[in-house]
Write a protein that holds these residues in place. Sequence first.
Motif, short mmCIF file in Angstrom:
data_model
loop_
_atom_site.label_atom_id
_atom_site.label_comp_id
_atom_site.label_asym_id
_atom_site.label_seq_id
_atom_site.Cartn_x
_atom_site.Cartn_y
_atom_site.Cartn_z
N PRO A 113 -67.51 29.92 126.32
CA PRO A 113 -66.30 29.38 126.94
C PRO A 113 -65.56 28.33 126.12
CG PRO A 113 -68.25 28.45 127.97
CD PRO A 113 -68.73 29.53 127.05
N ASP A 114 -66.24 27.66 125.18
CA ASP A 114 -65.56 26.64 124.39
C ASP A 114 -64.72 27.25 123.26
OD1 ASP A 114 -66.62 24.56 125.88
OD2 ASP A 114 -68.43 24.46 124.64
N ARG A 115 -64.92 28.52 122.98
CA ARG A 115 -64.20 29.17 121.88
C ARG A 115 -62.83 29.64 122.35
NH1 ARG A 115 -64.14 34.69 120.31
NH2 ARG A 115 -65.66 35.08 121.96
N TYR A 116 -61.81 29.44 121.51
CA TYR A 116 -60.49 29.99 121.79
C TYR A 116 -60.43 31.41 121.24
CZ TYR A 116 -55.50 30.85 121.84
OH TYR A 116 -54.26 31.41 122.07
N ASP A 117 -60.17 32.36 122.12
CA ASP A 117 -60.09 33.77 121.75
C ASP A 117 -58.82 34.35 122.34
OD1 ASP A 117 -60.33 36.44 121.22
OD2 ASP A 117 -62.21 36.73 122.30
N ALA A 118 -57.79 34.46 121.52
CA ALA A 118 -56.48 34.93 121.99
C ALA A 118 -56.55 36.34 122.56
CB ALA A 118 -55.47 34.88 120.85
N ALA A 143 -63.83 24.12 135.19
CA ALA A 143 -63.90 25.51 135.64
C ALA A 143 -63.55 26.49 134.52
CB ALA A 143 -62.95 25.70 136.83
N GLY A 144 -62.57 26.12 133.70
CA GLY A 144 -62.15 27.02 132.63
C GLY A 144 -63.17 27.21 131.54
N ARG A 145 -64.17 26.33 131.50
CA ARG A 145 -65.22 26.46 130.49
C ARG A 145 -66.59 26.67 131.13
NH1 ARG A 145 -63.78 23.00 125.10
NH2 ARG A 145 -61.51 23.06 125.28
N ASP A 146 -66.59 27.32 132.28
CA ASP A 146 -67.83 27.61 132.99
C ASP A 146 -68.52 28.82 132.34
OD1 ASP A 146 -69.88 28.18 134.73
OD2 ASP A 146 -68.64 28.08 136.54
N PRO A 184 -64.03 14.90 127.85
CA PRO A 184 -64.60 15.09 129.18
C PRO A 184 -65.62 16.21 129.26
CG PRO A 184 -62.47 16.17 129.06
CD PRO A 184 -62.68 15.48 127.73
N TYR A 185 -65.79 17.00 128.21
CA TYR A 185 -66.57 18.23 128.34
C TYR A 185 -68.07 18.02 128.53
CZ TYR A 185 -62.14 20.34 127.46
OH TYR A 185 -60.82 20.69 127.56
N PRO A 186 -68.69 17.01 127.92
CA PRO A 186 -70.10 16.76 128.27
C PRO A 186 -70.27 16.43 129.75
CG PRO A 186 -69.55 15.68 126.20
CD PRO A 186 -68.26 16.19 126.77
N LEU A 187 -69.35 15.65 130.31
CA LEU A 187 -69.43 15.34 131.74
C LEU A 187 -69.25 16.60 132.56
CD1 LEU A 187 -69.46 13.45 134.19
CD2 LEU A 187 -66.99 13.16 133.88
N LEU A 239 -71.78 18.08 135.42
CA LEU A 239 -71.35 18.33 136.79
C LEU A 239 -71.64 19.77 137.20
CD1 LEU A 239 -67.96 16.40 136.84
CD2 LEU A 239 -70.05 15.77 138.06
N ARG A 240 -71.30 20.73 136.35
CA ARG A 240 -71.53 22.13 136.70
C ARG A 240 -73.01 22.42 136.90
NH1 ARG A 240 -67.79 23.25 132.34
NH2 ARG A 240 -69.65 23.68 131.07
N GLU A 241 -73.85 21.85 136.03
CA GLU A 241 -75.27 22.19 136.06
C GLU A 241 -76.05 21.41 137.11
OE1 GLU A 241 -76.55 21.44 132.09
OE2 GLU A 241 -75.52 23.19 131.24
N ARG A 242 -75.69 20.14 137.36
CA ARG A 242 -76.51 19.29 138.22
C ARG A 242 -75.80 18.78 139.47
NH1 ARG A 242 -78.97 15.25 133.56
NH2 ARG A 242 -79.62 16.87 132.06
N HIS A 243 -74.48 18.70 139.44
CA HIS A 243 -73.74 18.12 140.56
C HIS A 243 -72.50 18.96 140.87
CE1 HIS A 243 -76.08 14.37 139.98
NE2 HIS A 243 -75.88 14.58 138.69
N PRO A 244 -72.65 20.23 141.21
CA PRO A 244 -71.47 21.07 141.43
C PRO A 244 -70.62 20.63 142.61
CG PRO A 244 -73.47 22.21 142.11
CD PRO A 244 -73.92 20.98 141.39
N LEU A 245 -71.20 19.90 143.56
CA LEU A 245 -70.44 19.28 144.65
C LEU A 245 -70.97 17.87 144.80
CD1 LEU A 245 -68.41 19.33 146.99
CD2 LEU A 245 -70.27 20.17 148.44
N VAL A 246 -70.17 16.88 144.43
CA VAL A 246 -70.65 15.50 144.41
C VAL A 246 -69.49 14.56 144.71
CG1 VAL A 246 -70.25 15.19 141.94
CG2 VAL A 246 -72.03 13.85 143.07
#
Length: 428
Positions: free
Chosen positions: A356-361, A346-349, A81-84, A88-95
Amino acid sequence: MLCPHGLPGEGAPAPTSTGAPPARLLPEPPEVGVGNPFAPPGPSAARTPSAPSSRAEPVSPRPESRSAPPSLLAPGTERDPYPLYRTLRERHPLVYDEPFGAWLVSRYADVRAALADPRLVAPSPGRTLADLEDGTHSVHRALVSPAFRGAALAALTAGVERTAYVLARRLAARQEADLVAEFCHWLPTAAAVAALGLPYEDTARVHAWCRTGLDHLGGHHPELDAFLRPYIARRRAQPGADLLSALCTARADGHPLPDEAVSGLAGTLLGAGGEATAHALASFLANLLDHPGQLGMIRARPALTAGAWAESLRRDPPLHVVSRRAVEPVGVIPEGATVACLLGAAGRDPARFADPDRYDAFRADPGELAYGSGRHFCPGALLARLTAEHGLHALLTALPDLRWAPGFRPAPEGLISRSPRTLLVRPR
């Protein structure tokens, strides 16, 4: 956990998608006199307070774009789902997503604000804690929260720790094991059973109910209600230090909670402590096994586990979609419409998290959306954290050489709830 997380449902007909983001996505709730948290980020991170107003006026949407906006139900989204989410974040934040039947909110600041907005409520009002609104929700939550302190918390912690070691030691002699099927799915249920003070030998039966009628909203399961009825009667007569006793002896407006409410709240805990936490635990273990260096540091310093768990919830939340229903118009969103808060997006904004895609404990501020926000913060979050911390500690103690099975790579699945369905490891 969720607690407040629901799925899209039937709502009032929604207008055509807004396409490109308007200057202000949603107005403030009338009682709040500060800058709009739904506004898209500008060139500066600073927010300028606005003067209080009696009523924020809905904004006019910009003309719709020529092409249809993306949908959560588009082919391939469940697999990745991450490309979508990025689109959404960049072009359609409310759609408005017509195939999905909900307005989509994808930016971190917007999702956080939506979860706390009193005009957006949990859908399908019912008997569970997640579904209660207004004063009723506050009363019931106030009754549940004290049960996670004192003797009840000590009993819960001991039960989680004991169960985690039993499950981990069973894997110690194996050449290969699936942590999802043999650890993640069992530990959260056993922890919830311990929290409620139910017999350990009934864990398997409760485990089955958690997957056939119960979920993160608790739901309704006739067999669970019948099973709990005699225990509720006993706790009312002879209360102990467990969560079920706390619910049975609590009073709202001078009256005890009815049996149906106690059973419903117990179902909420079992549902949240079961499936949702199992998904979260699977992603947590996958993230750490994917980063053996970070896992080694946590092995040496167990106090770092809480931060590693929070980071996993940010990067890979167990539920990617939290549903809300508009009880009044909110900007361009009509009354009765469903709003889907996309925790996975939201968690990868990148506007909120570096890389944001990197896991950093050891990330300093991983946020706190996975188990709700605002008045709907999930009371099962503590149970989930204890399960993760003691579960990991038990695995590292019983299986010091824990690693992936040769050639195995975890593959998360799911659109609403998402996690690896298999974790093949070499215990020794």
